[in-house]
Design a protein around this motif. Structure first.
Motif, mmCIF file in Angstrom:
data_model
loop_
_atom_site.group_PDB
_atom_site.id
_atom_site.type_symbol
_atom_site.label_atom_id
_atom_site.label_comp_id
_atom_site.label_asym_id
_atom_site.label_seq_id
_atom_site.Cartn_x
_atom_site.Cartn_y
_atom_site.Cartn_z
ATOM 1 N N LEU A 86 0.840 -1.194 0.000
ATOM 2 C CA LEU A 86 0.000 0.000 0.000
ATOM 3 C C LEU A 86 0.876 1.246 0.000
ATOM 4 O O LEU A 86 1.978 1.246 0.560
ATOM 5 N N TYR A 87 0.389 2.300 -0.617
ATOM 6 C CA TYR A 87 1.129 3.569 -0.633
ATOM 7 C C TYR A 87 0.921 4.272 0.706
ATOM 8 O O TYR A 87 -0.214 4.645 1.055
ATOM 9 N N PRO A 88 1.989 4.489 1.476
ATOM 10 C CA PRO A 88 1.835 5.029 2.838
ATOM 11 C C PRO A 88 1.303 6.452 2.887
ATOM 12 O O PRO A 88 0.699 6.849 3.889
ATOM 13 N N HIS A 89 1.509 7.238 1.819
ATOM 14 C CA HIS A 89 1.070 8.636 1.836
ATOM 15 C C HIS A 89 -0.389 8.800 1.414
ATOM 16 O O HIS A 89 -0.943 9.897 1.502
ATOM 17 N N LEU A 90 -1.009 7.707 0.951
ATOM 18 C CA LEU A 90 -2.408 7.763 0.530
ATOM 19 C C LEU A 90 -3.291 7.090 1.579
ATOM 20 O O LEU A 90 -2.897 6.103 2.208
ATOM 21 N N ASN A 91 -4.514 7.595 1.745
ATOM 22 C CA ASN A 91 -5.447 6.920 2.633
ATOM 23 C C ASN A 91 -6.056 5.714 1.914
ATOM 24 O O ASN A 91 -5.704 5.411 0.763
ATOM 25 N N VAL A 92 -6.979 5.035 2.598
ATOM 26 C CA VAL A 92 -7.579 3.833 2.022
ATOM 27 C C VAL A 92 -8.261 4.150 0.704
ATOM 28 O O VAL A 92 -8.099 3.451 -0.300
ATOM 29 N N ARG A 93 -9.021 5.241 0.673
ATOM 30 C CA ARG A 93 -9.719 5.625 -0.556
ATOM 31 C C ARG A 93 -8.713 5.889 -1.680
ATOM 32 O O ARG A 93 -8.912 5.423 -2.815
ATOM 33 N N GLY A 94 -7.647 6.592 -1.356
ATOM 34 C CA GLY A 94 -6.646 6.900 -2.375
ATOM 35 C C GLY A 94 -5.960 5.667 -2.915
ATOM 36 O O GLY A 94 -5.685 5.571 -4.121
ATOM 37 N N ASN A 95 -5.656 4.708 -2.048
ATOM 38 C CA ASN A 95 -5.038 3.466 -2.502
ATOM 39 C C ASN A 95 -5.960 2.692 -3.435
ATOM 40 O O ASN A 95 -5.507 2.103 -4.420
ATOM 41 N N MET A 96 -7.248 2.703 -3.134
ATOM 42 C CA MET A 96 -8.194 1.964 -3.966
ATOM 43 C C MET A 96 -8.482 2.699 -5.274
ATOM 44 O O MET A 96 -8.746 2.067 -6.307
ATOM 45 N N GLU A 97 -8.431 4.036 -5.243
ATOM 46 C CA GLU A 97 -8.721 4.802 -6.453
ATOM 47 C C GLU A 97 -7.572 4.809 -7.445
ATOM 48 O O GLU A 97 -7.799 4.907 -8.665
ATOM 49 N N LEU A 98 -6.348 4.700 -6.938
ATOM 50 C CA LEU A 98 -5.178 4.944 -7.782
ATOM 51 C C LEU A 98 -5.130 4.031 -9.009
ATOM 52 O O LEU A 98 -4.862 4.489 -10.124
ATOM 53 N N VAL A 99 -5.395 2.740 -8.809
ATOM 54 C CA VAL A 99 -5.303 1.812 -9.933
ATOM 55 C C VAL A 99 -6.328 2.154 -11.020
ATOM 56 O O VAL A 99 -6.064 1.966 -12.218
#
Length: 368
Positions: A86-99
């Motif tokens: 997981l990307y540490p600088h992103l929250n849960v929503r950001g990690n799921m949205e990124l892809v």
């Protein structure tokens, strides 16, 4: 859902063969587990499915169309790794949205997919947290959610629970099972933990040395292991093995001279035969009787709902017996082990292969 077919797959690293002619037909919607010891090739096989490794020979197809030439991003396969990544600088929503952002989806579609995945995995209260604010089980659920948002045809799991403690492993294992029921998705799951395999799988592929040893349901593998390796790998504690002194048409003779009225359906009797029996098919007695194997107690393992008693037979062989927890044994106690004939397995010692057994109904148990 999608069908995944692997045909004559080989993988070598230099002179070392890691996969040796793998053939698999994974049904649409099936939960298939690749099970085996470290170094057996199961993770390499999974990485080849994902496109992270190239096969040396053979083919991989989804719904009959080869994907061997496609890059990982083009295979419509999502992979959940042992590490959460997981990307540490992103929250849960950001990690799921990124892809989804990287794939060029619209903001509306991204919001919809993320919301659906969060709801399925009960992540909604965690969406604004960073990975450092999550437990190990929560991080793994986010990693799974990041795979779900892509709406892949096939999910691949590479030992996703190995970094979790025992309590969390049980919890996340249940969540993965429920997720499979909800999505009806095709899932391939790699593990060396037979508890995970037995509780999650529709079918299990047991691997060793880069080869498939047996494919079957958990019940098939436990009750009818194809060879000595599968028999020893499936089940906890392991199956007990005893070498036979003689193997004849009238039955089996153990090294203490006891005869068991069980033989093989094979037309040719092998010279060397190994008898296998699980601890649950053994019983301890304090008094000697015909066919009981004498020995002494080495160790008693009390587990609350059951007890495993380790016994050294007079022949020097060791055997484990499952006992009721209220029965107590002391070290060096003299005991006699009864083998339940219905639970006996026979294996060709030289080839390791299972032999079909049959009872000698007209032959009474006798002493040599």
């Amino acid at each position: 859902m999608a069908n995944l077919t692997i045909t004559s797959l080989y993988k070598s690293f230099g002179a070392e063969n890691v996969l040796d002619g793998i053939d698999l037909d994974i049904k649409s919607g099936e939960f298939l587990v690749l099970l085996g010891p470290s170094g057996c090739g199961k993770s390499t096989l999974l990485r080849i499915m994902a496109g992270l490794e190239d096969e040396s020979a053979g083919d991989i197809a989804i719904d009959g169309k080869s994907i061997a030439h496609l890059s990982p991003s083009k295979r419509e396969i999502a992979m959940v790794f042992q590490t959460y990544a997981l990307y540490p600088h992103l929250n849960v929503r950001g990690n799921m949205e990124l892809v989804l952002k990287q794939a060029g989806y619209s903001k509306t579609e991204i919001k919809k997919r993320v919301a659906e995945s969060a709801r399925a995995l009960e992540l909604e209260p965690l969406m604004d947290r960073k990975p450092s604010q999550l437990s190990g089980g929560q991080r793994q659920r986010v990693a799974i959610g990041r795979a779900i948002v892509r709406d892949p045809k096939i999910f691949l799991f590479d030992e996703p629970l190995s970094n979790l403690d025992a309590a969390l492993r049980g919890q996340v294992r249940l969540e993965i099972a429920r997720l499979h029921q909800r999505l009806s998705a095709t899932m391939v799951y790699v593990t060396h933990d037979q508890v995970e395999a037995m509780t999650l799988a529709d079918r299990i592929v047991v691997m060793n040395g880069g080869e498939v040893q047996q494919i079957g349901t958990p019940r098939d593998l436990y009750e009818r292991p194809a060879n000595l390796f599968v028999a020893s790998f499936i089940g906890s504690p392991n199956m007990n093995f005893l070498k036979l002194q003689k193997f004849e048409a009238k039955g089996c003779q153990l090294h203490d001279g006891s005869w068991l009225p069980i033989t093989s359906k094979a037309s040719v009797m092998p010279a060397n035969v190994t008898l296998g029996i699980r601890p649950s098919h053994c019983k301890l007695h304090e008094q000697k009787a015909e066919g009981f194997l004498p020995g002494k107690v080495l160790l008693e393992e009390y587990l609350g709902d059951t007890t495993f008693v380790h016994v050294e037979l007079d022949t020097g062989e060791h055997i484990v017996v499952r006992e009721d927890p209220e029965i107590n044994h002391k070290t060096d106690d003299a005991v006699y082990v009864e083998l339940t004939l219905a639970g006996v397995h026979l294996f060709n010692t030289d080839t390791g292969n299972r032999m079909e057994t049959s009872a000698v109904v007209t032959q009474k148990t006798e002493r040599a």
